[in-house]
Design a protein around this motif. Sequence first.
Motif, PDB file in Angstrom:
ATOM      1  N   THR A 290       0.810  -1.218   0.000  1.00  0.00           N
ATOM      2  CA  THR A 290       0.000   0.000   0.000  1.00  0.00           C
ATOM      3  C   THR A 290       0.847   1.273   0.000  1.00  0.00           C
ATOM      4  N   ALA A 291       2.164   1.133  -0.194  1.00  0.00           N
ATOM      5  CA  ALA A 291       3.065   2.296  -0.169  1.00  0.00           C
ATOM      6  C   ALA A 291       2.644   3.318  -1.220  1.00  0.00           C
ATOM      7  N   VAL A 318      -6.178  -7.101 -12.283  1.00  0.00           N
ATOM      8  CA  VAL A 318      -5.532  -6.415 -13.402  1.00  0.00           C
ATOM      9  C   VAL A 318      -6.556  -6.279 -14.514  1.00  0.00           C
ATOM     10  N   SER A 319      -6.759  -5.053 -14.988  1.00  0.00           N
ATOM     11  CA  SER A 319      -7.703  -4.837 -16.090  1.00  0.00           C
ATOM     12  C   SER A 319      -7.107  -3.848 -17.070  1.00  0.00           C
ATOM     13  N   TRP A 324      -5.142  -2.959  -9.193  1.00  0.00           N
ATOM     14  CA  TRP A 324      -5.368  -2.606  -7.802  1.00  0.00           C
ATOM     15  C   TRP A 324      -5.213  -3.842  -6.919  1.00  0.00           C
ATOM     16  N   SER A 325      -4.796  -3.577  -5.687  1.00  0.00           N
ATOM     17  CA  SER A 325      -4.750  -4.631  -4.679  1.00  0.00           C
ATOM     18  C   SER A 325      -5.927  -4.444  -3.741  1.00  0.00           C
ATOM     19  N   PRO A 337      -4.946   1.309  -5.550  1.00  0.00           N
ATOM     20  CA  PRO A 337      -4.342   1.223  -6.902  1.00  0.00           C
ATOM     21  C   PRO A 337      -2.884   0.823  -6.820  1.00  0.00           C
ATOM     22  N   LEU A 338      -2.462  -0.017  -7.771  1.00  0.00           N
ATOM     23  CA  LEU A 338      -1.040  -0.401  -7.888  1.00  0.00           C
ATOM     24  C   LEU A 338      -0.317   0.483  -8.893  1.00  0.00           C
TER      25      LEU A 338
END
Length: 341
Positions: A290-291, A318-319, A324-325, A337-338
């Motif tokens: 989450t950094a 993943v889209s 996002w995690s 969001p990643l």
Amino acid sequence: MGAHTAHTAHTARSARTAQTETRDLRETAHAAQVRELAAAGVLDDPRWLAAFAAVPRHVFVPYFWTGRGAGHERLWAEDPDPEGRARWLRGVYVDTPLATRLRDGRLVSSSSQPSLMAKMLAALDVRDGDDVLEIGAGTGYNAALLCHRLGEEHVTTVDLDEEITESARAHLAQLGYHPAVVTGDGARGCPARSPFDRIMVTCTLPLIPHAWLGQCRPGARILAPLSTGLIALTVRDPDFAEGNFLHTSAYFVPLRGATAAPPPDPEGVAHGIPYELIENERFQFMLVLTAGVLHPREALDLWRREGRPARERFGVSVSAEGQWSWLDDPQGPYVWPLGEG
């Protein structure tokens, strides 16, 4: 027989004896490691047990670097000192990752910990006839295990560094394996060899390269190190994949290439967090995941409120719109969001 001839014959016998003893030591060390891995419960599948028994690690690690003081020491198979060679062999068959390539003092390639390799191969859940893409050729050891299990025609391994791919190809050839060893940016996959049923990644990612999804068959599995864990994604179609983390921790050399970025340093982002929590693997995992999205104190509050969740409660989606995690539910309240894929 003259003195010179007798001396030559004695020397030849001594050399053969030394070679036999060396071979026996290597075989004994290899067999001992396979027994150790089996006893640890990471080789429950007899097909992977057979692969580890057939593929000796020392062929793929003719030398490695070990830290000593402020520098590094190289241990190698051809060391003229017998004790040096013995230390090399003992080190090769310890269940630990080994630094195999340094550049300007920085680690760029390694031989993964065998027990973690066994866990990842089991989690990959391959079936006969599956086509596998490995991202990060390394020494070639993992590709050899895949070749033994699936057949070399079903294995493709990619690395950005030509020196690494040349070395891996040579190691594999020593055991008679000739999979596709490709020099290229693993973040872009290997479209020429697609489609794939499985993608196995042996380097840490900042996010999942979207190009991989389009090179997978529907239902394919992607297993990759992310944060400090292993994400297992199921690919639905070229635009969507989703899955949960495995329970195990995983630390690899970072991916180099188009989407490469170093993973956040938890100590650098965790200002004000008690040291004992920074050292806690479960919290460290969430902190890295989450950094840049959650403040470390927010992450800590959420982690405590949700009962100190283990890795397998987290997942990734993943889209085409992004990545996002999430915790527990991709449609739930805890989604982060990643980055852009």
